[in-house]
Design an enzyme around this catalytic site. Structure first.
Site, PDB file in Angstrom:
ATOM      1  N   GLY A 143       0.833  -1.205   0.000  1.00  0.00           N
ATOM      2  CA  GLY A 143       0.000   0.000   0.000  1.00  0.00           C
ATOM      3  C   GLY A 143       0.860   1.243   0.000  1.00  0.00           C
ATOM      4  O   GLY A 143       2.038   1.189  -0.349  1.00  0.00           O
ATOM      5  N   ASN A 144       0.274   2.364   0.349  1.00  0.00           N
ATOM      6  CA  ASN A 144       1.053   3.605   0.447  1.00  0.00           C
ATOM      7  C   ASN A 144       0.436   4.490   1.522  1.00  0.00           C
ATOM      8  O   ASN A 144      -0.591   4.149   2.101  1.00  0.00           O
ATOM      9  CB  ASN A 144       1.128   4.306  -0.913  1.00  0.00           C
ATOM     10  CG  ASN A 144      -0.246   4.648  -1.444  1.00  0.00           C
ATOM     11  OD1 ASN A 144      -0.978   5.445  -0.852  1.00  0.00           O
ATOM     12  ND2 ASN A 144      -0.635   4.021  -2.543  1.00  0.00           N
ATOM     13  N   TYR A 145       1.078   5.627   1.789  1.00  0.00           N
ATOM     14  CA  TYR A 145       0.689   6.464   2.924  1.00  0.00           C
ATOM     15  C   TYR A 145      -0.457   7.429   2.632  1.00  0.00           C
ATOM     16  O   TYR A 145      -0.753   8.281   3.445  1.00  0.00           O
ATOM     17  CB  TYR A 145       1.892   7.287   3.398  1.00  0.00           C
ATOM     18  CG  TYR A 145       2.975   6.459   4.030  1.00  0.00           C
ATOM     19  CD1 TYR A 145       2.717   5.691   5.147  1.00  0.00           C
ATOM     20  CD2 TYR A 145       4.273   6.462   3.503  1.00  0.00           C
ATOM     21  CE1 TYR A 145       3.715   4.935   5.736  1.00  0.00           C
ATOM     22  CE2 TYR A 145       5.278   5.709   4.083  1.00  0.00           C
ATOM     23  CZ  TYR A 145       4.991   4.943   5.203  1.00  0.00           C
ATOM     24  OH  TYR A 145       5.971   4.203   5.787  1.00  0.00           O
ATOM     25  N   SER A 146      -1.072   7.353   1.486  1.00  0.00           N
ATOM     26  CA  SER A 146      -2.139   8.314   1.177  1.00  0.00           C
ATOM     27  C   SER A 146      -3.245   8.243   2.238  1.00  0.00           C
ATOM     28  O   SER A 146      -3.713   7.169   2.606  1.00  0.00           O
ATOM     29  CB  SER A 146      -2.737   7.988  -0.196  1.00  0.00           C
ATOM     30  OG  SER A 146      -3.908   8.745  -0.382  1.00  0.00           O
ATOM     31  N   ALA A 155      -4.042   7.591  -4.764  1.00  0.00           N
ATOM     32  CA  ALA A 155      -2.675   7.116  -4.983  1.00  0.00           C
ATOM     33  C   ALA A 155      -2.791   5.630  -5.317  1.00  0.00           C
ATOM     34  O   ALA A 155      -2.842   4.773  -4.434  1.00  0.00           O
ATOM     35  CB  ALA A 155      -1.852   7.331  -3.730  1.00  0.00           C
TER      36      ALA A 155
END
Ligand code: CTP
Length: 403
Positions: free
Chosen positions: A210-213, A279
């Protein structure tokens, strides 16, 4: 969500029997989330008490230019400029005539004459008085000037006569105003599709890439678009963000890029404007393990395959939609943003630079630069994401006027 939510409504109550209905009118505006200020003409006090209206509006009710007790001045200019909308209800023959001829012999009239915001007026009088040519003339003068006429209803009048002249019911006044305001909003009748948050690409039943969005920017865009009159579809990855209970935004929760892709294309054909702030993960694990992967090996490799680029596909299938993408860059920002704008066939691209402090993922603030197809760039200051969302939507509106 009502278009009256968080709006400042100034009600001018004049001296007609229908003034008794303004208690209910105040309540209805409050229920819609509006802030209500009441001004009464001196004679309106014969029909309803200021105590009733101030209790319901939770604010002092003003009548005089000067307060007798403390000599303080009630500024008609401030009262007028402070209002988002003004409604004169009931509007008597006397007040209508003074409004039309710019007489300012009480605080209510002086405030009306100082107004810059839209003024609605709901006449209330007996049938013959209402039909009188002078009153009809005054109503048409006010309409020509830009004031908005809320027609009276027909029915039994206080005099016992039957006919046209009865003030529109409070519910009708509120519905009339909501309808009018909604239609004047810049995105009225437009459908706006927004993506938000991260996508999670499963590795096994308990792990993902995943990502930090945080989803904040997309949620602010959705709320701002709704306030500007749009019908909004918000497709969001996993996020802690919430929409207000009163919101009418259609929220679709997704997890993976593939789910976001499917959700987007269920709506894309009927979309006027799409703003892609999600994102989206560029890659996903080629194979998703059905069972939890054990730490048997010292090194572990996951083979990744490319996800479909949602925005690129939208650009390819674009008909009349206005397409806005985001670019989050760490270097060669302008060059990279412009490349994406062209490659994905966008109308604008909104650049977040990770070089800017307090901007981008996780923050409540953002600093953006918008590039258009002609390569013009517009820079904005560091602002709350709420304000950034308004800037983006106003920018898109200015472009869609030429689109
Ligand atoms: N986007 C998308 N679908 C993807 C990837 C990105 O819709 N599979 C959208 C994003 O929502 C954003 C824009 O495309 O509006 C970002 O463009 P992209 O080229 O994907 O940016 P990066 O992922 O940062 O690309 P790169 O890693 O090549 O810089």
């Amino acid at each position: 969500m009502s278009v009256l939510q968080e709006k400042k409504v100034l009600i001018i109550v004049t001296a007609g029997i229908a003034a008794y209905k303004t208690a209910h009118l105040v309540r209805l505006f409050i229920k819609k989330g509006a802030e209500v200020q009441v001004i009464m003409t001196p004679n309106a006090h014969h029909f309803i008490t200021s105590l009733t209206l101030s209790t319901l509006s939770k604010k002092p009710v003003y009548t005089d230019f000067f307060e007798k007790d403390n000599g303080l001045w009630n500024s008609h200019v401030e009262l007028a400029l402070n209002a988002d909308y003004i409604v004169v209800a009931p509007a008597t023959s006397n007040t209508l005539s003074k409004m039309a001829s710019a007489e300012a012999d009480n605080l209510a009239l002086a405030t009306y004459l100082s107004a810059k915001s839209p003024v609605f007026f709901a006449p209330a009088m007996d049938l013959d008085m209402y039909k009188n040519a002078s009153n009809q003339h005054n109503i048409s003068i006010l309409q020509k000037k830009g004031d908005i006429f809320i027609p009276p209803a027909s029915g039994e009048l206080a005099s016992g006569l039957e006919g046209e002249g009865r003030m529109a019911e409070p519910e009708e006044i509120v519905a009339f105003m909501e309808n009018y305001i909604r239609k004047s909003l810049i995105f009225f009748g437009k459908k706006i599709l927004i993506t938000a948050g991260p996508t999670y690409e499963a590795i096994d039943p308990v792990r993902f890439i995943g990502n930090y969005s945080s989803g904040k920017m997309g949620f602010e865009l959705a709320k701002a678009a709704e306030k500007l009159g749009a019908e909004v579809v918000l497709i969001s990855g996993t996020t802690a963000e919430q929409l207000p209970k009163s919101s009418s935004i259609e929220r679709i929760d997704v997890v993976s890029s593939a789910q976001m892709y499917n959700a987007v294309f269920q709506h894309y054909d009927y979309t006027d404007v799409a703003i892609m702030s999600a994102a989206v993960a560029d890659y996903r694990p080629k194979n998703v393990s059905k069972t939890k992967i054990k730490k048997d090996e010292n090194t572990f490799t996951i083979e990744l395959v490319k996800n479909k680029d949602i925005l690129l596909t939208m650009g390819e299938r674009k008909k009349n939609q206005f397409l806005a993408g985001f670019a989050l860059e760490t270097d060669s920002e302008e060059e990279n943003a412009l490349k994406k704008l062209e490659k994905k066939n966008l109308d604008i691209i909104i650049l977040n630079s990770l070089k800017d402090n307090s901007a981008g993922f996780q923050f409540d603030t953002n600093k953006i630069t918008i590039f258009d197809k002609e390569k013009n760039q517009t820079q904005f200051e560091l602002k709350s994401k709420e304000k950034v969302a308004e800037d983006i939507l106003n920018f898109i509106h200015s472009k869609t006027q030429k689109h």
